[in-house]
Design a protein around this motif. Structure first.
Motif, PDB file in Angstrom:
ATOM      1  N   ILE A  63     -22.713  13.031  83.088  1.00 35.81           N
ATOM      2  CA  ILE A  63     -21.354  12.512  83.322  1.00 35.81           C
ATOM      3  C   ILE A  63     -20.663  13.353  84.390  1.00 35.81           C
ATOM      4  N   MET A 121     -12.987   9.889  77.942  1.00 34.74           N
ATOM      5  CA  MET A 121     -12.905   9.224  76.636  1.00 34.74           C
ATOM      6  C   MET A 121     -14.255   9.247  75.924  1.00 34.74           C
ATOM      7  N   ASP A 122     -14.221   9.442  74.608  1.00 32.65           N
ATOM      8  CA  ASP A 122     -15.421   9.315  73.779  1.00 32.65           C
ATOM      9  C   ASP A 122     -15.699   7.827  73.576  1.00 32.65           C
ATOM     10  N   ILE A 123     -16.948   7.401  73.787  1.00 34.30           N
ATOM     11  CA  ILE A 123     -17.255   5.960  73.662  1.00 34.30           C
ATOM     12  C   ILE A 123     -17.578   5.546  72.224  1.00 34.30           C
ATOM     13  N   PHE A 130     -18.123  21.746  67.722  1.00 35.04           N
ATOM     14  CA  PHE A 130     -19.321  21.996  66.916  1.00 35.04           C
ATOM     15  C   PHE A 130     -20.332  22.837  67.703  1.00 35.04           C
ATOM     16  N   GLY A 150     -23.367  20.704  63.590  1.00 33.52           N
ATOM     17  CA  GLY A 150     -22.807  19.370  63.843  1.00 33.52           C
ATOM     18  C   GLY A 150     -22.822  18.944  65.289  1.00 33.52           C
ATOM     19  N   VAL A 157     -24.477  16.924  71.439  1.00 31.94           N
ATOM     20  CA  VAL A 157     -24.623  17.024  72.899  1.00 31.94           C
ATOM     21  C   VAL A 157     -24.411  18.486  73.282  1.00 31.94           C
ATOM     22  N   HIS A 170     -18.063  21.214  74.416  1.00 30.56           N
ATOM     23  CA  HIS A 170     -16.983  20.227  74.442  1.00 30.56           C
ATOM     24  C   HIS A 170     -16.070  20.401  73.245  1.00 30.56           C
TER      25      HIS A 170
HETATM   26  P1  5GP Z   1     -20.830  16.482  69.084  1.00 35.37           P
HETATM   27  O1  5GP Z   1     -21.304  16.119  67.719  1.00 35.37           O
HETATM   28  O2  5GP Z   1     -21.920  16.991  69.973  1.00 35.37           O
HETATM   29  O3  5GP Z   1     -19.639  17.419  69.024  1.00 35.37           O
HETATM   30  O4  5GP Z   1     -20.238  15.147  69.679  1.00 35.37           O
HETATM   31  C1  5GP Z   1     -20.728  14.507  70.799  1.00 35.37           C
HETATM   32  C2  5GP Z   1     -19.745  13.395  71.093  1.00 35.37           C
HETATM   33  O5  5GP Z   1     -20.177  12.743  72.265  1.00 35.37           O
HETATM   34  C3  5GP Z   1     -19.652  12.341  69.999  1.00 35.37           C
HETATM   35  O6  5GP Z   1     -18.300  12.204  69.582  1.00 35.37           O
HETATM   36  C4  5GP Z   1     -20.156  11.071  70.666  1.00 35.37           C
HETATM   37  O7  5GP Z   1     -19.449   9.946  70.237  1.00 35.37           O
HETATM   38  C5  5GP Z   1     -19.930  11.362  72.132  1.00 35.37           C
HETATM   39  N1  5GP Z   1     -20.862  10.698  73.029  1.00 35.37           N
HETATM   40  C6  5GP Z   1     -22.193  10.581  72.875  1.00 35.37           C
HETATM   41  N2  5GP Z   1     -22.736   9.947  73.927  1.00 35.37           N
HETATM   42  C7  5GP Z   1     -21.720   9.672  74.779  1.00 35.37           C
HETATM   43  C8  5GP Z   1     -21.661   9.037  76.056  1.00 35.37           C
HETATM   44  O8  5GP Z   1     -22.649   8.584  76.626  1.00 35.37           O
HETATM   45  N3  5GP Z   1     -20.439   8.935  76.633  1.00 35.37           N
HETATM   46  C9  5GP Z   1     -19.300   9.418  76.039  1.00 35.37           C
HETATM   47  N4  5GP Z   1     -18.153   9.266  76.706  1.00 35.37           N
HETATM   48  N5  5GP Z   1     -19.316  10.025  74.828  1.00 35.37           N
HETATM   49  C10 5GP Z   1     -20.517  10.151  74.207  1.00 35.37           C
END
Ligand code: 5GP
Length: 138
Positions: free
Chosen positions: A12, A32-34, A89, A95, A98, A102
Motif C-alpha cells: 500500500i 481506511m481499513d477495508i 497488536f 493478534g 499484517v 500499525h
Molecule cells: P492486525 O490484526 O494486523 O492489527 O490488523 C490488520 C488490519 O489490516 C485488519 O484490521 C484488517 O482488516 C486490515 N487489512 C487487511 N488487509 C487489508 C487490505 O488489503 N487493505 C486495508 N486497507 N486493510 C487491510
C-alpha cells in the motif's frame, strides 16, 4: 523476526495495491481499513519499515502516535463520535496479522459494539466516511 517488504501495508505504501488514503505526512500514512470494525476504522503506519512496537524506533512510535492523535480528533469531530478505541497488536500470538507497524483508530458511539473482524466493508460507505475524515484533516 525480520521485516518482510512484501507485506500488504508495504505494498500500500508503494501504491502497488489500492487504498483509501485520508492523511499523510513525511513520516506516516493513514488509510481506511477495508474490513472495518466500526465506521471510520482506519490505520496509521510509519513510512519506514518495522514489524511492530517491538522493533520500532522511538522516532517511528512518536510519528505514528502523533498522527493517531490527529486522526482521532478529526474522527471525533467529523463523525460526531463519542469516543475512540486505539488498538495495536504485536506478533501473531499478540493478534497481529499484517507485519508492518500499525495503529487502529476505531471511532465509537455510545451503545454501539465493535463489529467482528474480517467482514468486508461497503467500499462506497468507506469512501463517504473517508471524505469526511479528509475534510476534517485538511
Ligand atoms: P492486525 O490484526 O494486523 O492489527 O490488523 C490488520 C488490519 O489490516 C485488519 O484490521 C484488517 O482488516 C486490515 N487489512 C487487511 N488487509 C487489508 C487490505 O488489503 N487493505 C486495508 N486497507 N486493510 C487491510
Amino acid at each position: 523476526m525480520s521485516y518482510d517488504d512484501q507485506n500488504i501495508f508495504a505494498k500500500i505504501l508503494r501504491a502497488e495495491i489500492p487504498s483509501t488514503r485520508i492523511y499523510e505526512d513525511d513520516d506516516t500514512l493513514c488509510f481506511m481499513d477495508i474490513f472495518p470494525r466500526a465506521d471510520g476504522h482506519c490505520l496509521v503506519i510509519p513510512k519506514t519499515p518495522c514489524r511492530n512496537l517491538l522493533d520500532a524506533s522511538p522516532a517511528q512510535m512518536t510519528a505514528v502516535m502523533a498522527t493517531a492523535q490527529k486522526v482521532a480528533n478529526a474522527a471525533m469531530a467529523a463523525l460526531q463520535a463519542d469516543g475512540i478505541t486505539v488498538q495495536q497488536f504485536n506478533e501473531g500470538p499478540g493478534g497481529q496479522e499484517v507485519f508492518h507497524l500499525h495503529v487502529h483508530i476505531l471511532p465509537r458511539w455510545s451503545g454501539v459494539s465493535l463489529r467482528p473482524a474480517g467482514q468486508p466493508g461497503d467500499m462506497a460507505r468507506i469512501g463517504d466516511i473517508a471524505d469526511k475524515l479528509r475534510a476534517a484533516l485538511s
